[in-house]
Every structure is written in structure tokens, then in C-alpha cells.
Design a protein around this motif. Structure first.
Motif, PDB file in Angstrom:
ATOM      1  N   SER A   1      -8.160 -13.702   6.788  1.00 49.37           N
ATOM      2  CA  SER A   1      -8.646 -12.507   6.080  1.00 49.37           C
ATOM      3  C   SER A   1      -7.534 -11.773   5.344  1.00 49.37           C
ATOM      4  CB  SER A   1      -9.318 -11.546   7.074  1.00 49.37           C
ATOM      5  OG  SER A   1      -8.382 -11.092   8.039  1.00 49.37           O
TER       6      SER A   1
ATOM      7  N   SER B   1      -8.719  -0.936   3.092  1.00 47.63           N
ATOM      8  CA  SER B   1      -9.231  -2.290   2.873  1.00 47.63           C
ATOM      9  C   SER B   1     -10.712  -2.298   3.239  1.00 47.63           C
ATOM     10  CB  SER B   1      -8.465  -3.282   3.757  1.00 47.63           C
ATOM     11  OG  SER B   1      -9.006  -4.574   3.643  1.00 47.63           O
ATOM     12  N   ARG B   2     -11.558  -2.565   2.233  1.00 46.61           N
ATOM     13  CA  ARG B   2     -13.002  -2.469   2.463  1.00 46.61           C
ATOM     14  C   ARG B   2     -13.716  -3.699   1.918  1.00 46.61           C
ATOM     15  NH1 ARG B   2     -15.180   3.206   0.352  1.00 46.61           N
ATOM     16  NH2 ARG B   2     -17.057   2.373   1.375  1.00 46.61           N
ATOM     17  N   ASN B   3     -14.633  -4.216   2.710  1.00 48.69           N
ATOM     18  CA  ASN B   3     -15.484  -5.302   2.223  1.00 48.69           C
ATOM     19  C   ASN B   3     -16.947  -4.892   2.244  1.00 48.69           C
ATOM     20  OD1 ASN B   3     -15.989  -5.324   4.972  1.00 48.69           O
ATOM     21  ND2 ASN B   3     -14.785  -7.189   5.347  1.00 48.69           N
ATOM     22  N   ASP B   4     -17.188  -3.568   2.354  1.00 49.38           N
ATOM     23  CA  ASP B   4     -18.559  -3.062   2.378  1.00 49.38           C
ATOM     24  C   ASP B   4     -18.992  -2.542   1.019  1.00 49.38           C
ATOM     25  OD1 ASP B   4     -16.730  -0.971   2.452  1.00 49.38           O
ATOM     26  OD2 ASP B   4     -18.075   0.361   3.579  1.00 49.38           O
TER      27      ASP B   4
ATOM     28  N   PRO C   1     -14.049  -5.290  -6.309  1.00 49.40           N
ATOM     29  CA  PRO C   1     -12.910  -6.114  -5.869  1.00 49.40           C
ATOM     30  C   PRO C   1     -11.648  -5.271  -5.694  1.00 49.40           C
ATOM     31  CG  PRO C   1     -14.042  -7.114  -7.743  1.00 49.40           C
ATOM     32  CD  PRO C   1     -14.563  -5.711  -7.619  1.00 49.40           C
TER      33      PRO C   1
END
Length: 464
Positions: A222, A285-288, A292
């Protein structure tokens, strides 16, 4: 007489630094390394005696970038298509073509290449490494996509440490190094050690993992760019919503969303942060979200697009990149050819620019058309110097540097797919360089860069 391969007559050549080479046109034969200021070159020839015969002597000139070649054979030799009788001499420069016979047919030709000081040193540099020092202490195998943690500077597989990071954040307030138990404040991919990792596996393929093991590791990985897990620095500033008469307090506030809520998000104590490659500022750091945070071309983090969607314009204590530094390919415009196009060969850049003008188009028109071909999978992406090249589309977010690399790649295909008759007359008459786009001589020999076409595939060693 037919030339088979070249060989130097110098004694103990390994004790000298290589200053030039005679590179054969056929890759099946060895390069002749010139290590002394004056060397006689011998060759194996097709004759009844099978004896080695002298065919030339190469003497380094005082300018260190040219040499004098003397014909030591009984036959005439060709140097840049000039016939040199026996015992006669001529000056050769980087890129000169040498044929040890009176005609091109039946003889193996060589190209004279002068090495830069850096290349000469690189030829001599060898590093010994104990493979035990290149193993991840979690899985006990050679690193795969190695990451380095700080401040202890221990190294691990990306997938191994990513899984360790996830478990640590679920159970503990701090993330500890798996090897020395120091508190980890920072982790990032280590591209230098990644090169060493590949070199080790090439030298000893038995150390490679199975495809299944690699797939598992990559599914766990990740860490794409620099992650700030805990800052050792305290910033003295007021919370965004505090009253003016409230005293300032010492707070650890890596990013604006650690101290205030923006666009409905507020960092918690365990939020991992990314450091922007352009401005050095931090963002969670966000993946929600669908915005990008990493450039797909280089995997580095850029904050411009993220903070633009969060409606935060920056402050004295928290720098923010301009939105233009990181945006979709289709949202960019370009008016001039990048300096790195065509391997920094400005002669080729000038020809490409003239071709575009002759077609009555702008550079932007050409790039837009090529992007359509790229999206339709009509362009071979082998030479695209971007990570995840198969995933690149017109909608991909990239940084400015990667956009220039993409444009340079597309202009290469613009040129190689163009009929020769469409080129300007002075450009269409040039012969292709044996080494094509991979030619190093074009970088430091102005005449060679102008005289030969380098926007082509290498043909050295092909049966043409």
C-alpha cells in the motif's frame, strides 16, 4: 579476407581505465576496449593459417575526445568511407565508422565511441554485497519493492511492511520497526535499493520467489510514496476556529485537517500523511475519495488536486501546490516541444516542429490526436518511460514531469509512423543511425546528431 572479431594486443588491460571502444555493428561480436593511449588492434581472419593479424593502431589525441588510427594491415581500410592505404593515418572522432577492409561487403564494421569520464569510471566500479544484508527481516527473503523506514533506516518488502503497518495501527498508538522496535516516523519506497534488489535476483535467479508469492506481496503493498506516520516536530499555531484572545498552544499539526475540519473531514491521531513531492506540504492519505493523490507515472504524491477539492487554498504554515502541478492529461495544454523529447536531440526536435507546421497543425492538435490513438490501444507502450504505462489514459492524473515524458513518447510515435516523404528534404536524405533512439553519441557529438536520423529503432545486430 573476412573480419570475424576484434581484439586488443595490450598486456594486462584490466589495469587501465577504458577511454574508448570500437563497437561492432553485429552484436554477436565483442567490443574492442581501448584502455591504453596507444594500442594495436589484432583480428582473427579467415585464412589457412588462422593467425591473428594486426589491422590498425589507435592513438589517443591530446584533446582526449579524438584519436589517430593507422592502418597496420596490408590492405586498404575504410574510415568514414575514406580509403586509408597501408601505414597511412587519419583522425577519427566519436561516431566514426571503421571498416578493416577495402569495401563494405564482407567485413564487420566498427563505430568508434569515446567514453565520458563518468562512463569510464562506471566500467571499473564493482560493488560486493552480502545477500544477507538485502533480506527483509519479516519474510526473510530478498526484498520485493523495497521500502525504507526512518529514523532507523531499516528496509523491508513493501507488502510485508504494509501489512505490519495495518496491524500496528489497529492495536497500537505508535508503529514500531519490526527489526529494532524504534518508533517509525516515516516510510517510503527506496528506488536505489530496488535497483540493487533486481541486480541480486539477476545474478542468482534461485533467490526469486514464485509468481504466487509475488502476487500476494503486491496485493498487500500500500506504500506508493512517502508516508509520514508521526512527526517529531511541534508547530506553534492557533486552531482555525479558536478565538483571537485564546492563547496559542504547542500542537502537532502535520496538515490543515489535523487542526480543523475541511469539506467534512478531520484527521484523527492515527491518520497517515503523505508528503507532497512538489511543495513538501502534508495531506492525509485517503482512499475514500475519488481524487488521486499519487501521480500514476512516477508514484509520487502531489497535493494540488486534493486540496483543490477540499477548498483549502494554503496558508503560511501549510503550503499547497498550484492545481496546475497535478491534473488529468486531457486537461493540459502544450505549446512547445519538451527539451527531453527525442533524447534531448534538438536537431530532431526542430524537424518534428517543422513537420507539425507543414501539416498546418499545432503541437496541441497533434498530441490530442495521439491521445485518442493511445486510448484506443493503437500505440505500442513498450518505450513509455512511465510507471503503470498500461493504465495510462487521457483521464489519468500526472505531474508536470511525467506529462513531458508522455508527450516525448507520443512525439516519437508521431515521427516513426510518418512516411519519409513527409519529412523536410534535408531530413529525409539522412541515413538511420545504427543505434537509433538508443544512440549515446548523439548526446555529445553535434555533427553525428545532425547527420543521422535517430528517431528510429536500433538496427545494430539485425540481419538487414
Amino acid at each position: 579476407m573476412k573480419m570475424e572479431f576484434g581484439e586488443s594486443s595490450a598486456a594486462n588491460p584490466s589495469q587501465e581505465i577504458i577511454w574508448a571502444k570500437l563497437v561492432p555493428s553485429d552484436s554477436r561480436y565483442s567490443e574492442v576496449e581501448l584502455r591504453l593511449d596507444e594500442m594495436v588492434i589484432c583480428s582473427d581472419v579467415m585464412s589457412p593459417s588462422f593467425d591473428k593479424q594486426e589491422w590498425c593502431k589507435v592513438t589517443r589525441n591530446y584533446d582526449l575526445c579524438s584519436a589517430t588510427i593507422q592502418n597496420k594491415s596490408s590492405n586498404t581500410i575504410l574510415v568514414d568511407e575514406v580509403a586509408i592505404p597501408s601505414e597511412d593515418s587519419i583522425v577519427i572522432k566519436c561516431g566514426s565508422e571503421i571498416i578493416p577492409g577495402p569495401k563494405k561487403e564482407g567485413y564487420l564494421s566498427y563505430r568508434f565511441e569515446v567514453m565520458s569520464p563518468q562512463e569510464s569510471i562506471k566500467e571499473q566500479l564493482k560493488i560486493c554485497l552480502d545477500v544477507e544484508h538485502a533480506k527483509c527481516s519479516i519474510c526473510l527473503n530478498i526484498w520485493h519493492d523495497v521500502v525504507t523506514v526512518a529514523p532507523c533506516l531499516h528496509n523491508f518488502c513493501n507488502g510485508c511492511f504494509s501489512e505490519w503497518l495495518r496491524r500496528s495501527q489497529d492495536k497500537h498508538s505508535n508503529v514500531l520497526c519490526p527489526q529494532c522496535r524504534a518508533v517509525v516516523q516515516f516510510v517510503g519506497r527506496n528506488h536505489f535499493l530496488h535497483t540493487i534488489e533486481e541486480t541480486i535476483l539477476q545474478a542468482d535467479p534461485s533467490l526469486r520467489r514464485s509468481d504466487e508469492e509475488v502476487a500476494v506481496l503486491e496485493s498487500l503493498a500500500s506504500i506508493q510514496s512517502n508516508l509520514v506516520l508521526k512527526t517529531g516536530k511541534k508547530l506553534s499555531r492557533k486552531r482555525a476556529h479558536s478565538s483571537l484572545n485564546e492563547e496559542s498552544e504547542e500542537l502537532e499539526l502535520p496538515c490543515p485537517q489535523c487542526g480543523a475540519e475541511y469539506a467534512g473531514f478531520l484527521c484523527n491521531p492515527n491518520t497517515v500523511h503523505l508528503q507532497c513531492h512538489a511543495c513538501g506540504g502534508m495531506m492525509p492519505s485517503r482512499n475514500d475519495i475519488g481524487v488521486p493523490q499519487h501521480c500514476l507515472g512516477c508514484d509520487r504524491a502531489f497535493c494540488g488536486a486534493y486540496w483543490h477539492t477540499q477548498r483549502f487554498g494554503g496558508s503560511d504554515s501549510h503550503p499547497v501546490c498550484c492545481h496546475e502541478t497535478f491534473k488529468p492529461i486531457s486537461g493540459r495544454t502544450i505549446s512547445r516541444i519538451p527539451t527531453l523529447a527525442h533524447e534531448n536531440n534538438w536537431h530532431e526536435q526542430n524537424i518534428t516542429e517543422r513537420c507539425i507546421r507543414q501539416m498546418g497543425k499545432t503541437l496541441q492538435d497533434v498530441i490530442s490526436e495521439l491521445l485518442i490513438r493511445l486510448n484506443n490501444r493503437e500505440i505500442d507502450r513498450t518505450r513509455m518511460q512511465l510507471n503503470h504505462s498500461e493504465m495510462i489514459t487521457a483521464g489519468t492524473y500526472v505531474c508536470n514531469e511525467c506529462y513531458d515524458k508522455l508527450v516525448s513518447f507520443l512525439l516519437y510515435w508521431f515521427r516513426v509512423s510518418m512516411p519519409k516523404s513527409f519529412l523536410p528534404p534535408d531530413a529525409s536524405k539522412r541515413e538511420d543511425c545504427w543505434y537509433g533512439y538508443a544512440c549515446r553519441t548523439q548526446q555529445h557529438n553535434e555533427e553525428h546528431a545532425r547527420k543521422r536520423n535517430h528517431v528510429c529503432r536500433p538496427t545494430r545486430g539485425s540481419n538487414m
